[in-house]
Design a protein around this motif. Sequence first.
Motif, mmCIF file in Angstrom:
data_model
loop_
_atom_site.group_PDB
_atom_site.id
_atom_site.type_symbol
_atom_site.label_atom_id
_atom_site.label_comp_id
_atom_site.label_asym_id
_atom_site.label_seq_id
_atom_site.Cartn_x
_atom_site.Cartn_y
_atom_site.Cartn_z
ATOM 1 N N TYR A 36 4.906 0.496 -28.923
ATOM 2 C CA TYR A 36 6.312 1.039 -28.636
ATOM 3 C C TYR A 36 6.517 2.307 -27.614
ATOM 4 O O TYR A 36 7.190 3.118 -28.112
ATOM 5 C CB TYR A 36 7.275 1.015 -29.584
ATOM 6 N N GLU A 91 10.223 3.258 -26.053
ATOM 7 C CA GLU A 91 11.030 3.523 -27.030
ATOM 8 C C GLU A 91 10.879 4.894 -27.711
ATOM 9 O O GLU A 91 11.966 5.711 -27.693
ATOM 10 C CB GLU A 91 11.176 2.538 -28.402
ATOM 11 N N LYS A 102 10.119 -7.072 -35.028
ATOM 12 C CA LYS A 102 10.469 -6.091 -33.897
ATOM 13 C C LYS A 102 11.372 -5.145 -34.220
ATOM 14 O O LYS A 102 11.173 -3.734 -34.141
ATOM 15 C CB LYS A 102 10.040 -6.860 -32.472
ATOM 16 N N LYS A 123 10.843 -1.067 -34.903
ATOM 17 C CA LYS A 123 11.357 0.052 -33.958
ATOM 18 C C LYS A 123 12.216 0.799 -34.917
ATOM 19 O O LYS A 123 12.146 1.984 -34.522
ATOM 20 C CB LYS A 123 12.205 -0.629 -32.627
ATOM 21 N N LYS A 150 11.339 4.893 -35.066
ATOM 22 C CA LYS A 150 12.456 5.899 -34.585
ATOM 23 C C LYS A 150 12.812 6.765 -35.791
ATOM 24 O O LYS A 150 12.894 8.081 -35.556
ATOM 25 C CB LYS A 150 13.529 5.099 -33.974
#
Length: 516
Positions: A11, A14, A103, A107, A111
């Motif tokens: 990722y 992101e 997913k 994420k 984050k």
Amino acid sequence: MLKVVLKGHDYEYEVSELIKLFRSDFDYVEELKDTDELSLINNIKIEDKKVVSLTKVYDGNKVIEEFLEEKEFDKDYSEIINKSKNYNEFIEKLEREDSLIVKKATKWSIKKSIFRALKYIIPDSYVPWGDLTGIKPVKIVHNLMSDGMDDNQILNYLKNEHFITDEKAELALDIAKRERNFIYPLNENKISLYVSIPFCPTRCYYCSFPSNSIKKYGNLRRKYVERLLDEARGTAEIIEKRGWEIETFYIGGGTPTALEAEDMDYMIENLFDIFDFSKIKEFTVEAGRPDTITEEKLKVLKKHGVDRISINPQTMNDETLEKIGRKHSVEDIKKCFKMARNLGFDNINMDIILGLVDEDVEMVKNTLEEIKKLSPESLTVHTLAIKRASKLNMDMDLYKEHLTQYREMIKMIDVSMKAAKEMNLNPYYMYRQKMMLGNLENVGYAKKGYECIYNMQMMEEKQTNIAIGAGAISKFVYLNENRIERVDDVKNLEIYLDRVEDMIEKKKREVEKNAN
């Protein structure tokens, strides 16, 4: 330079968007080697019923802090985990709905753990929207409201789950509550209609919208109107067949008033013959640039029942107008505004941009003081965004030393909010853009009763928007599936003139493939 290592996932995009909220000097590496710099290693692991994200902060080769975030699933995926070699293979073996859930959770946990690590590294950073890198924070609030949360629960969620500051959380909630009365209850049979007029006198240095100079392409304006009406006829058939009702009508650009008065009159008259506007609540035209506005054109708009126009100065400082490529003065802006008032326009919006080249807080104050004297019904405050196709981005080496510094931008935002309040203008819609200075926001303010329904619907994406013309992008909203499909018209003016029938067919195919 901040070194970043990602383990167990890819990722990268992101994570990059998140890191950019704090700093621009970072680089991804496969592994940490001997270094005396700060570094981050993020590692994820899928356990039986949860995803675990661990971010370690290194100073040289020594771990100085760790940040762990976990997100639980409703299902136990242990059987699939045991049969998978890595995260990507695990995702591929899941059913589509499960893969989306996993997913999203992954994420989220990545984050949060990286955000906390970055905040630890740069404790005095001002990141008002927390870990949100999307452009429409108010959509989150609407979803929470639909889930039955009260005001306090929503504010706590925004602050605890996304690290949003009190001020921005309250702003998002305030806007969502104001929008709610216009957007809800949702109605799939109502749509908005957008018409693109891709002509301008000159191209502003920050602009990336469809724009063709009058000097070079002005001779094609009448032909463009004719071909636009061809697309309108084909599009009207789609709307009628689907049984849609047009709620709002918006003519934008470019600069719509770059058309001659005769062409504008001809276009709008024919559009009213082609579409059923019997139930519209709002008709907006971006008069936009004062160097295209004449009394004759305003009379045409008034004749056809336009009830909202925009006269957009961007700044009320002559020296800045020249630097950004505008060929008019502050005095021209005032004259156009007063002309519109004298002709009976009682719903006028004005746009300004914060962060323009060489502008400081005092210049922004001057802009707002001049606008205050005119007393528009709405004011849209944009924060400069460095768009990929703009001259600003292409010539960044020429401009970068002249752009507003971050702390100044924060002051400008505060000044604009205070000025809006003094003008009795309430925040009613908001959005953010990629590459926006300071990762801040654009806010539309309006007097009560003068909110632009079209703007709210476009931001919250709960209504289908049919768009015609070069560079126009239609958004087909499927509420039951929480899905949006975009269908774009070609940007190039000359190609558009040759391929209008293709634009109609693209819309038809989208509607037909999703017909019940």
